[in-house]
Design a protein around this motif. Structure first.
Motif, PDB file in Angstrom:
ATOM      1  N   ALA A 154      29.356 -23.109   6.385  1.00 54.55           N
ATOM      2  CA  ALA A 154      29.503 -21.817   5.704  1.00 54.55           C
ATOM      3  C   ALA A 154      28.165 -21.371   5.123  1.00 54.55           C
ATOM      4  CB  ALA A 154      30.561 -21.910   4.607  1.00 54.55           C
ATOM      5  N   LYS A 155      27.434 -22.321   4.565  1.00 54.50           N
ATOM      6  CA  LYS A 155      26.109 -21.990   4.019  1.00 54.50           C
ATOM      7  C   LYS A 155      25.156 -21.550   5.129  1.00 54.50           C
ATOM      8  CE  LYS A 155      22.305 -23.747   1.179  1.00 54.50           C
ATOM      9  NZ  LYS A 155      21.249 -23.312   2.114  1.00 54.50           N
ATOM     10  N   ALA A 156      25.213 -22.235   6.280  1.00 54.30           N
ATOM     11  CA  ALA A 156      24.353 -21.864   7.409  1.00 54.30           C
ATOM     12  C   ALA A 156      24.653 -20.447   7.868  1.00 54.30           C
ATOM     13  CB  ALA A 156      24.540 -22.852   8.563  1.00 54.30           C
ATOM     14  N   VAL A 157      25.943 -20.087   7.892  1.00 57.77           N
ATOM     15  CA  VAL A 157      26.331 -18.718   8.262  1.00 57.77           C
ATOM     16  C   VAL A 157      25.692 -17.725   7.309  1.00 57.77           C
ATOM     17  CG1 VAL A 157      28.267 -17.093   8.389  1.00 57.77           C
ATOM     18  CG2 VAL A 157      28.512 -19.390   9.352  1.00 57.77           C
ATOM     19  N   ARG A 158      25.827 -17.994   6.019  1.00 57.73           N
ATOM     20  CA  ARG A 158      25.298 -17.061   5.013  1.00 57.73           C
ATOM     21  C   ARG A 158      23.772 -16.964   5.088  1.00 57.73           C
ATOM     22  NH1 ARG A 158      30.094 -18.879   1.938  1.00 57.73           N
ATOM     23  NH2 ARG A 158      31.262 -16.957   1.505  1.00 57.73           N
ATOM     24  N   ASP A 159      23.118 -18.096   5.294  1.00 57.98           N
ATOM     25  CA  ASP A 159      21.654 -18.086   5.388  1.00 57.98           C
ATOM     26  C   ASP A 159      21.205 -17.257   6.587  1.00 57.98           C
ATOM     27  OD1 ASP A 159      21.504 -19.713   3.181  1.00 57.98           O
ATOM     28  OD2 ASP A 159      21.142 -21.566   4.301  1.00 57.98           O
ATOM     29  N   PHE A 160      21.856 -17.471   7.732  1.00 62.92           N
ATOM     30  CA  PHE A 160      21.476 -16.750   8.951  1.00 62.92           C
ATOM     31  C   PHE A 160      21.734 -15.252   8.805  1.00 62.92           C
ATOM     32  CE2 PHE A 160      22.390 -14.780  13.018  1.00 62.92           C
ATOM     33  CZ  PHE A 160      21.381 -15.250  13.835  1.00 62.92           C
ATOM     34  N   MET A 161      22.933 -14.905   8.321  1.00 61.73           N
ATOM     35  CA  MET A 161      23.284 -13.494   8.218  1.00 61.73           C
ATOM     36  C   MET A 161      22.371 -12.768   7.234  1.00 61.73           C
ATOM     37  SD  MET A 161      25.556 -13.431  10.486  1.00 61.73           S
ATOM     38  CE  MET A 161      26.483 -11.912  10.443  1.00 61.73           C
ATOM     39  N   ASP A 162      22.058 -13.425   6.139  1.00 63.65           N
ATOM     40  CA  ASP A 162      21.160 -12.830   5.157  1.00 63.65           C
ATOM     41  C   ASP A 162      19.787 -12.579   5.771  1.00 63.65           C
ATOM     42  OD1 ASP A 162      20.388 -12.119   2.329  1.00 63.65           O
ATOM     43  OD2 ASP A 162      19.069 -13.830   2.631  1.00 63.65           O
ATOM     44  N   HIS A 164      19.130 -11.885   8.709  1.00 61.64           N
ATOM     45  CA  HIS A 164      19.190 -10.841   9.735  1.00 61.64           C
ATOM     46  C   HIS A 164      19.720  -9.516   9.185  1.00 61.64           C
ATOM     47  CE1 HIS A 164      18.504 -14.266  12.380  1.00 61.64           C
ATOM     48  NE2 HIS A 164      18.243 -13.408  13.352  1.00 61.64           N
ATOM     49  N   GLY A 165      19.630  -9.349   7.874  1.00 70.12           N
ATOM     50  CA  GLY A 165      19.904  -8.044   7.284  1.00 70.12           C
ATOM     51  C   GLY A 165      21.364  -7.705   7.067  1.00 70.12           C
ATOM     52  N   PHE A 166      22.238  -8.709   7.072  1.00 73.23           N
ATOM     53  CA  PHE A 166      23.663  -8.450   6.843  1.00 73.23           C
ATOM     54  C   PHE A 166      23.992  -8.540   5.355  1.00 73.23           C
ATOM     55  CE2 PHE A 166      23.690  -9.227  11.300  1.00 73.23           C
ATOM     56  CZ  PHE A 166      24.839  -8.647  11.811  1.00 73.23           C
ATOM     57  N   LEU A 167      24.957  -7.740   4.925  1.00 71.74           N
ATOM     58  CA  LEU A 167      25.466  -7.792   3.560  1.00 71.74           C
ATOM     59  C   LEU A 167      26.859  -8.412   3.576  1.00 71.74           C
ATOM     60  CD1 LEU A 167      24.562  -4.202   2.285  1.00 71.74           C
ATOM     61  CD2 LEU A 167      23.247  -6.306   1.975  1.00 71.74           C
ATOM     62  N   ASP A 216      25.741  -0.475   7.928  1.00 70.38           N
ATOM     63  CA  ASP A 216      25.030  -0.959   9.119  1.00 70.38           C
ATOM     64  C   ASP A 216      25.370  -2.381   9.554  1.00 70.38           C
ATOM     65  OD1 ASP A 216      23.239   1.349   8.348  1.00 70.38           O
ATOM     66  OD2 ASP A 216      22.248   0.671  10.174  1.00 70.38           O
ATOM     67  N   ARG A 217      25.233  -3.325   8.636  1.00 66.87           N
ATOM     68  CA  ARG A 217      25.486  -4.725   9.000  1.00 66.87           C
ATOM     69  C   ARG A 217      26.302  -5.397   7.895  1.00 66.87           C
ATOM     70  NH1 ARG A 217      20.773  -7.665  12.478  1.00 66.87           N
ATOM     71  NH2 ARG A 217      20.808  -6.162  14.194  1.00 66.87           N
ATOM     72  N   TYR A 218      27.528  -5.711   8.226  1.00 65.50           N
ATOM     73  CA  TYR A 218      28.456  -6.344   7.272  1.00 65.50           C
ATOM     74  C   TYR A 218      28.878  -7.691   7.819  1.00 65.50           C
ATOM     75  CZ  TYR A 218      33.433  -7.656   7.012  1.00 65.50           C
ATOM     76  OH  TYR A 218      34.618  -8.352   7.005  1.00 65.50           O
ATOM     77  N   PHE A 219      29.115  -8.662   6.913  1.00 64.13           N
ATOM     78  CA  PHE A 219      29.804  -9.887   7.318  1.00 64.13           C
ATOM     79  C   PHE A 219      30.626 -10.395   6.144  1.00 64.13           C
ATOM     80  CE2 PHE A 219      26.727 -12.219   4.881  1.00 64.13           C
ATOM     81  CZ  PHE A 219      27.259 -13.481   4.668  1.00 64.13           C
ATOM     82  N   LEU A 243      32.231  -9.988  11.278  1.00 68.89           N
ATOM     83  CA  LEU A 243      31.009  -9.197  11.164  1.00 68.89           C
ATOM     84  C   LEU A 243      31.115  -7.915  11.973  1.00 68.89           C
ATOM     85  CD1 LEU A 243      28.932  -9.520  13.918  1.00 68.89           C
ATOM     86  CD2 LEU A 243      29.142 -11.883  13.141  1.00 68.89           C
ATOM     87  N   GLU A 244      30.341  -6.936  11.577  1.00 73.76           N
ATOM     88  CA  GLU A 244      30.307  -5.635  12.257  1.00 73.76           C
ATOM     89  C   GLU A 244      28.892  -5.081  12.161  1.00 73.76           C
ATOM     90  OE1 GLU A 244      32.988  -2.896  14.369  1.00 73.76           O
ATOM     91  OE2 GLU A 244      33.171  -4.968  13.638  1.00 73.76           O
TER      92      GLU A 244
END
Length: 591
Positions: A154-162, A164-167, A216-219, A243-244
């Motif tokens: 879960a942390k890896a997901v959040r680190d990656f998404m952050d 790449h500009g996701f909120l 623009d970028r949500y997760f 994500l979207e």
């Protein structure tokens, strides 16, 4: 009675102690794995979630502590202070096996009755007992390792998404019922008697509204709920990586998500996932593997031998072909010696998928053995073997039917069944990823005589297929994509419809009147009046991903407090009755 801490602090976790800590004074706390009294010495294996540490008490060290240590039993919760020393006989099986703690003081924080299940790895106990005493089941080291990995994933997901500009944006749990597939879980409203909220099957509509909002970028690592009959590895409440993205096409979404998966597998398992992942159109997946989630770790691909037997006098083949069906086969290598009883079992297996039977050809040294040999010419038999690229020792298994769906499904399932029977994947540790693309937009429900969305009603058709929406809906392909791993769908998504007129057209094809569509989805259609961007997204089954990361085959292992196969919680005994007062407040009477 348990003792209070009275200011005593844990200074280190049990599993963290190493040779570098020798001569230091430490306080550890945890549960008694086991105790051994050897006369003048008492050994206690103390366990916390980081591992096990051996502790030794001796009369000459501290007699009072020695006598107290002798009273503890398995699963007592205790605190011990003492000096770290080198073990006389090291235990190479433990990370802490080079050291032990000389117990100088001990507090019994709480006592324990004899647990109803053993706190040990690879526990062999009934599922309902494990779920009833889940808090004990979760104490087991192998279970605790799963939740460490789940947390890190879960942390890896959040680190990656952050990066790449996701909120990360939360969407409502109490929402409107818009059932399209599974049933919704309904929640009655006290403020609006006779009306109900629904728990979300996914954040689908809200994440599309967030695109209209310009984010623009949500997760979100989102909780989702479906009131459906539980098949294997399904839970009524589950977790998605949702994500979207705006201003994207299918390749953009797929490219980002395979990089996300690559990052997770590298971070958690140190496994290098090769990119780009293979792409496979739905039509090819069905024809070669009989499944829209093909397992590519072994061969045994389905071959269409219809042309080879097109002029055959064999009535079974002839009837299938004359009625628009097909004759297809798979090759089981080195299985020509399979006994008749085994083949009969395989025949019974395919019949569960509505196949009428199973023809076979055993290519043996010096002979070809088959119950259908008398119906086929020698040339036809050789042509089948050539088409299947058969070698001496191979077994050809054939299904024919007027419905291609039956042929493909039965051979696809037979392929997977044989892989298990022949233990083809027993020592296979590889991860085979593939994107399945170009799904049908719609499927026809013959029972209800209407078209249904293959994914959901908000999926964009392929541009070149929009012209067939009225004349030939079954021909229309979707801008949809599923990521498949080792025969399991890991995640799926699509480019969404963002034009109101096309969305209303989709509802019309699905049998909604304009009024019904606006009644159910009006808030989305209204939003689409105000400049929605092109957008698309994807949702991964996070629980299923954690199953792959931890190597378990049971989804209940990766959900802390799961329901059983009847959607019942043996621990809390939910669902259960509620007070009449609560029902009265909600204006509800039960039968």
């Amino acid at each position: 009675m348990g003792e209070a801490l009275k200011g005593l602090k844990r200074t280190i976790m049990c599993g963290e102690l190493r040779e570098s800590h020798i001569d230091s004074i430490c306080t550890v706390m945890g549960w008694v794995q086991r105790k051994r009294n050897l006369g003048g010495l008492i050994f206690i294996d103390l366990r916390d979630r980081t591992g096990i540490l051996q502790i030794v008490f001796g009369e000459e060290i501290n007699k009072e502590a020695f006598e107290k240590a002798d009273t503890v039993k398995s699963e007592y919760c205790i605190a011990i202070t003492g000096k770290i020393v080198r073990r006389e006989s090291a235990n190479d099986n433990l990370p802490t096996g080079m050291v032990e703690l000389k117990g100088e003081s001990i507090k019994i924080l709480s006592e324990s009755e004899t647990p109803p299940i053993y706190i040990k790895e690879n526990l062999d106990a009934s599922e309902n007992i494990r779920l009833k005493y889940r808090y004990l089941d979760l104490r087991r080291p192998d279970m605790q390792r799963i939740y460490v990995i789940r947390h890190k994933a879960a942390k890896a997901v959040r680190d990656f998404m952050d990066s790449h500009g996701f909120l990360e944006i939360e969407t409502p749990i109490l929402t409107k019922s818009t059932p399209e597939g599974a049933r919704d879980y309904l929640v009655p409203s006290r403020n609006y008697p006779g009306m109900f909220y629904a728990l979300p099957q996914s954040p689908q509509l809200f994440k599309q509204l967030l695109m209209v909002s310009g984010f623009d970028r949500y997760f979100q690592i989102a909780r989702c709920f479906r009131d459906e009959d539980l098949r294997a590895n399904r839970q009524p409440e589950f977790t998605q990586i949702d994500l979207e993205m705006s201003f994207v096409e299918a390749e953009d979404v797929m490219d980002l998500n395979e990089k996300l998966v690559q990052y997770i597998f590298k971070t958690i398992l140190d496994v290098d996932v090769k990119l780009p992942m293979e792409r496979m159109p739905y039509k090819i997946a069905m024809e070669k593997y009989g499944s829209d989630k093909p397992d590519l770790r072994f061969g045994m691909e389905i071959e269409n031998i219809s042309e080879v037997v097109a002029n055959s006098e064999f009535k079974v083949f002839r009837d299938a072909l004359d009625n628009g069906g097909s004759v297809r086969a798979i090759k089981a290598e080195n299985c020509a010696g399979m006994g008749r009883k085994q083949i009969d079992k395989l025949t019974d297996f395919v019949k569960t998928f509505k196949a009428k039977g199973l023809a076979w050809i055993a290519y043996k040294e010096g002979e070809i053995k088959s119950p259908i040999a008398k119906f086929l010419s020698e040339d036809e038999m050789k042509a089948i073997l050539n088409k299947m690229n058969a070698k001496v020792g191979d077994l050809i298994l054939i299904v024919s039917d007027a419905k291609n769906k039956i042929v493909l499904q039965s051979l696809g399932q037979l392929r997977l069944h044989l892989a298990k029977e022949l233990e083809l994947l027993k020592n296979n540790k590889e991860f085979r990823f593939v994107w399945v693309t170009e799904f049908p937009l719609l499927s026809y429900n013959e029972e209800e005589n209407r078209w249904e969305a293959e994914h959901h009603p908000f999926t964009m058709p392929m541009d070149e297929d929009i012209q067939y929406l009225d004349s030939d809906p079954g021909r229309v392909r979707a801008k949809a994509y599923d990521m498949v791993l080792n025969g399991e769908e890991l995640g799926g998504g699509s480019i969404r419809i963002h034009v109101s007129s096309l969305q209303e057209k989709m509802f019309e094809i699905l049998g909604f009147t304009k009024e019904k569509a606006w009644e159910r989805f009006g808030f989305l259609l209204e939003a689409f009046k105000y400049g929605p961007p092109p957008h698309g997204g994807l949702a991964f089954g996070f629980d299923r991903m954690v199953m792959f990361l931890t190597g378990t085959e049971n989804i209940k292992d990766v959900v802390a407090f799961p329901k059983n196969q009847n959607a019942f919680c043996p621990l809390t005994e939910a669902p259960n009755v509620v007070d009449e007062v609560q029902l009265k407040e909600l204006g509800i009477k039960t039968k």
